[in-house]
Design a protein around this motif. Structure first.
Motif, PDB file in Angstrom:
ATOM      1  N   CYS A 169       2.685 -12.312  -0.126  1.00  0.00           N
ATOM      2  CA  CYS A 169       2.624 -11.603  -1.410  1.00  0.00           C
ATOM      3  C   CYS A 169       1.397 -10.694  -1.467  1.00  0.00           C
ATOM      4  O   CYS A 169       0.270 -11.145  -1.259  1.00  0.00           O
ATOM      5  CB  CYS A 169       2.583 -12.620  -2.553  1.00  0.00           C
ATOM      6  SG  CYS A 169       2.442 -11.860  -4.195  1.00  0.00           S
ATOM      7  N   GLN A 170       1.619  -9.442  -1.793  1.00  0.00           N
ATOM      8  CA  GLN A 170       0.518  -8.482  -1.817  1.00  0.00           C
ATOM      9  C   GLN A 170      -0.479  -8.761  -2.927  1.00  0.00           C
ATOM     10  O   GLN A 170      -1.635  -8.311  -2.877  1.00  0.00           O
ATOM     11  CB  GLN A 170       1.065  -7.067  -1.964  1.00  0.00           C
ATOM     12  CG  GLN A 170       1.659  -6.799  -3.335  1.00  0.00           C
ATOM     13  CD  GLN A 170       2.239  -5.411  -3.446  1.00  0.00           C
ATOM     14  OE1 GLN A 170       3.434  -5.236  -3.579  1.00  0.00           O
ATOM     15  NE2 GLN A 170       1.387  -4.411  -3.385  1.00  0.00           N
ATOM     16  N   TYR A 171      -0.060  -9.481  -3.952  1.00  0.00           N
ATOM     17  CA  TYR A 171      -0.944  -9.769  -5.072  1.00  0.00           C
ATOM     18  C   TYR A 171      -1.687 -11.088  -4.920  1.00  0.00           C
ATOM     19  O   TYR A 171      -2.575 -11.393  -5.717  1.00  0.00           O
ATOM     20  CB  TYR A 171      -0.133  -9.812  -6.375  1.00  0.00           C
ATOM     21  CG  TYR A 171       0.584  -8.524  -6.668  1.00  0.00           C
ATOM     22  CD1 TYR A 171      -0.107  -7.358  -6.993  1.00  0.00           C
ATOM     23  CD2 TYR A 171       1.977  -8.461  -6.607  1.00  0.00           C
ATOM     24  CE1 TYR A 171       0.548  -6.173  -7.256  1.00  0.00           C
ATOM     25  CE2 TYR A 171       2.650  -7.280  -6.877  1.00  0.00           C
ATOM     26  CZ  TYR A 171       1.938  -6.135  -7.193  1.00  0.00           C
ATOM     27  OH  TYR A 171       2.598  -4.968  -7.445  1.00  0.00           O
ATOM     28  N   ASN A 172      -1.323 -11.892  -3.943  1.00  0.00           N
ATOM     29  CA  ASN A 172      -1.932 -13.206  -3.771  1.00  0.00           C
ATOM     30  C   ASN A 172      -3.254 -13.064  -3.023  1.00  0.00           C
ATOM     31  O   ASN A 172      -3.277 -12.940  -1.794  1.00  0.00           O
ATOM     32  CB  ASN A 172      -0.980 -14.136  -3.019  1.00  0.00           C
ATOM     33  CG  ASN A 172      -1.498 -15.555  -2.932  1.00  0.00           C
ATOM     34  OD1 ASN A 172      -2.579 -15.869  -3.421  1.00  0.00           O
ATOM     35  ND2 ASN A 172      -0.723 -16.419  -2.298  1.00  0.00           N
ATOM     36  N   THR A 173      -4.334 -13.105  -3.739  1.00  0.00           N
ATOM     37  CA  THR A 173      -5.642 -12.883  -3.121  1.00  0.00           C
ATOM     38  C   THR A 173      -6.068 -14.047  -2.227  1.00  0.00           C
ATOM     39  O   THR A 173      -7.007 -13.914  -1.440  1.00  0.00           O
ATOM     40  CB  THR A 173      -6.715 -12.676  -4.199  1.00  0.00           C
ATOM     41  OG1 THR A 173      -6.740 -13.808  -5.083  1.00  0.00           O
ATOM     42  CG2 THR A 173      -6.412 -11.420  -5.015  1.00  0.00           C
ATOM     43  N   ARG A 256       4.274 -15.473  -9.048  1.00  0.00           N
ATOM     44  CA  ARG A 256       3.937 -14.064  -8.787  1.00  0.00           C
ATOM     45  C   ARG A 256       3.532 -13.288 -10.042  1.00  0.00           C
ATOM     46  O   ARG A 256       2.575 -12.497  -9.989  1.00  0.00           O
ATOM     47  CB  ARG A 256       5.121 -13.378  -8.100  1.00  0.00           C
ATOM     48  CG  ARG A 256       4.834 -11.963  -7.598  1.00  0.00           C
ATOM     49  CD  ARG A 256       5.994 -11.489  -6.730  1.00  0.00           C
ATOM     50  NE  ARG A 256       5.780 -10.177  -6.161  1.00  0.00           N
ATOM     51  CZ  ARG A 256       6.210  -9.040  -6.686  1.00  0.00           C
ATOM     52  NH1 ARG A 256       6.888  -9.066  -7.827  1.00  0.00           N
ATOM     53  NH2 ARG A 256       5.984  -7.884  -6.098  1.00  0.00           N
ATOM     54  N   MET A 259      -0.230 -13.551 -10.691  1.00  0.00           N
ATOM     55  CA  MET A 259      -1.188 -13.206  -9.646  1.00  0.00           C
ATOM     56  C   MET A 259      -2.125 -12.099 -10.119  1.00  0.00           C
ATOM     57  O   MET A 259      -1.739 -11.241 -10.918  1.00  0.00           O
ATOM     58  CB  MET A 259      -0.453 -12.751  -8.375  1.00  0.00           C
ATOM     59  CG  MET A 259       0.256 -13.871  -7.644  1.00  0.00           C
ATOM     60  SD  MET A 259      -0.919 -15.025  -6.934  1.00  0.00           S
ATOM     61  CE  MET A 259       0.174 -16.390  -6.508  1.00  0.00           C
ATOM     62  N   ASN A 261      -3.985  -8.708 -10.554  1.00  0.00           N
ATOM     63  CA  ASN A 261      -3.595  -7.305 -10.373  1.00  0.00           C
ATOM     64  C   ASN A 261      -2.101  -7.060 -10.471  1.00  0.00           C
ATOM     65  O   ASN A 261      -1.642  -5.948 -10.244  1.00  0.00           O
ATOM     66  CB  ASN A 261      -4.092  -6.751  -9.027  1.00  0.00           C
ATOM     67  CG  ASN A 261      -5.586  -6.867  -8.887  1.00  0.00           C
ATOM     68  OD1 ASN A 261      -6.325  -6.645  -9.834  1.00  0.00           O
ATOM     69  ND2 ASN A 261      -6.044  -7.237  -7.697  1.00  0.00           N
ATOM     70  N   TYR A 262      -1.332  -8.118 -10.791  1.00  0.00           N
ATOM     71  CA  TYR A 262       0.106  -7.915 -10.949  1.00  0.00           C
ATOM     72  C   TYR A 262       0.384  -7.376 -12.339  1.00  0.00           C
ATOM     73  O   TYR A 262      -0.086  -7.906 -13.342  1.00  0.00           O
ATOM     74  CB  TYR A 262       0.866  -9.222 -10.750  1.00  0.00           C
ATOM     75  CG  TYR A 262       2.356  -9.085 -10.990  1.00  0.00           C
ATOM     76  CD1 TYR A 262       3.172  -8.548  -9.997  1.00  0.00           C
ATOM     77  CD2 TYR A 262       2.930  -9.473 -12.191  1.00  0.00           C
ATOM     78  CE1 TYR A 262       4.541  -8.408 -10.214  1.00  0.00           C
ATOM     79  CE2 TYR A 262       4.286  -9.333 -12.411  1.00  0.00           C
ATOM     80  CZ  TYR A 262       5.089  -8.802 -11.422  1.00  0.00           C
ATOM     81  OH  TYR A 262       6.429  -8.656 -11.641  1.00  0.00           O
ATOM     82  N   PRO A 282      -4.495  -2.345   0.188  1.00  0.00           N
ATOM     83  CA  PRO A 282      -3.728  -3.483  -0.276  1.00  0.00           C
ATOM     84  C   PRO A 282      -2.691  -3.897   0.752  1.00  0.00           C
ATOM     85  O   PRO A 282      -2.134  -3.047   1.424  1.00  0.00           O
ATOM     86  CB  PRO A 282      -3.043  -2.969  -1.546  1.00  0.00           C
ATOM     87  CG  PRO A 282      -2.879  -1.506  -1.275  1.00  0.00           C
ATOM     88  CD  PRO A 282      -4.080  -1.092  -0.457  1.00  0.00           C
ATOM     89  N   GLU A 285       3.709  -5.889   0.949  1.00  0.00           N
ATOM     90  CA  GLU A 285       4.340  -7.146   0.608  1.00  0.00           C
ATOM     91  C   GLU A 285       5.580  -7.347   1.411  1.00  0.00           C
ATOM     92  O   GLU A 285       6.279  -6.646   1.688  1.00  0.00           O
ATOM     93  CB  GLU A 285       4.709  -7.153  -0.844  1.00  0.00           C
ATOM     94  CG  GLU A 285       5.135  -8.505  -1.319  1.00  0.00           C
ATOM     95  CD  GLU A 285       5.199  -8.551  -2.804  1.00  0.00           C
ATOM     96  OE1 GLU A 285       5.074  -9.596  -3.355  1.00  0.00           O
ATOM     97  OE2 GLU A 285       5.361  -7.518  -3.383  1.00  0.00           O
TER      98      GLU A 285
END
Length: 298
Positions: A169-173, A256, A259, A261-262, A282, A285
């Motif tokens: 996931c691109q938002y999962n830091t 999600r 998360m 920045n989502y 970034p 995803e």
């Protein structure tokens, strides 16, 4: 590179990815099924690790080309939730199944004398008794029926694809970057096998079971492969497909949206059909992704 050539490369990569997984996975299954005492008798974690490392190696080898779905359940989930092209779903799945057939053929090439010795020693036949079938395809274990195995496959594949969606996931830091994500996915596969493999050999991947099962059918296992005892052959196909959709959906709609920045009211950034070759923020995803695996049925 032309779009047509890139697409051909993606299909070849999916074929090779599943072939790699089956070569490692079915070979370790042969080690545990055909040898007595087997080298993993008191170290089942080693079997699970081999399957997981097979997945990891497949991702590192092919992820930059196709994303290494290596699993129809993953391909379907990516199409439903992350914008993977629907027109590629069936070709990807076909390439994955063919890779499973090819991987099983390589394992058979290596182990067929041992398979024959095992069956002769134990007075088994391939078609009649399913002798050494656990090398290639899965079956319910102790006290597990086909319908219960269907539920097990939904649950385990749901866990797998939930984990894959979280890891990519691109938002999962907290998720690993591209170069380490492959290792984490491999460990996830190993953990599923180590914790639940005895139930029904943890197929969690239609191509992992259907491909080698198809090879085995033509290599003499006949009715032991199709329709198989309890008409089990459909379970490792349908169960993972349902489970992948469920597991991915749980991630997409529960974690999600929360998360960092989502922004739910903004369109998601475009999703490439291939995995990124480097880790850079970034992060793109879903991409490379997963598969699955299995151990021999008890």
């Amino acid at each position: 590179m032309s779009e047509r050539k890139r697409y051909l490369g993606e299909l070849i990569a999916e074929f090779i990815a599943v072939m790699i997984i089956i070569i490692f996975g079915d070979s370790v299954a042969a080690m545990i099924v055909l040898y007595d005492p087997n080298p993993y008798q008191n170290a089942y974690w080693g079997v699970a690790i081999v399957w997981g490392l097979g997945v990891t190696f497949a991702i590192y080898a092919t992820g930059a080309v196709s994303g290494t779905h290596a699993n129809p359940a993953v391909t379907l989930a990516l199409a439903l939730y992350r914008g993977f092209s629907w027109k590629k779903v069936l070709p990807y799945c076909a390439a994955q199944v063919l890779g499973g057939i090819a991987g099983a053929a390589v394992v058979y090439l290596n182990f067929h004398p041992v398979i024959d010795h095992y069956n002769l020693t134990h007075h088994f036949t391939r078609a009649g008794d399913g002798g050494a079938a656990g090398v290639f395809f899965t079956h319910p274990g102790l006290a597990v029926t086909a319908m219960h195995s269907f539920v097990v496959q939904i649950v385990l594949t749901g866990v797998l694809v939930f984990g894959i969606f979280a890891i990519t996931c691109q938002y999962n830091t907290m998720a690993p970057q591209a170069n380490s994500g492959a290792l984490i996915i491999g460990l996830l596969v190993a953990a599923i096998g180590a914790s639940s493999g005895f139930l029904d050999a943890w197929a969690i991947n239609p191509a992992r079971d259907f491909g080698p099962r198809t090879f085995a059918f033509f290599a003499g296992w006949g009715a032991s492969a199709f329709p198989s005892p309890q008409h089990y052959w459909w379970v490792p196909i349908a169960g993972p497909l349902v489970g992948g959709v469920v597991g991915a959906g749980i991630y997409q709609f529960t974690l999600r949206p929360f998360m960092p920045n989502y922004t739910a009211d903004l369109p998601a950034p475009p999703v490439p059909d291939r995995a990124p070759t480097t880790a850079a923020p970034p992060r793109a995803e879903p991409v490379y992704m997963a598969p699955n695996s299995v151990t021999p049925a008890p």
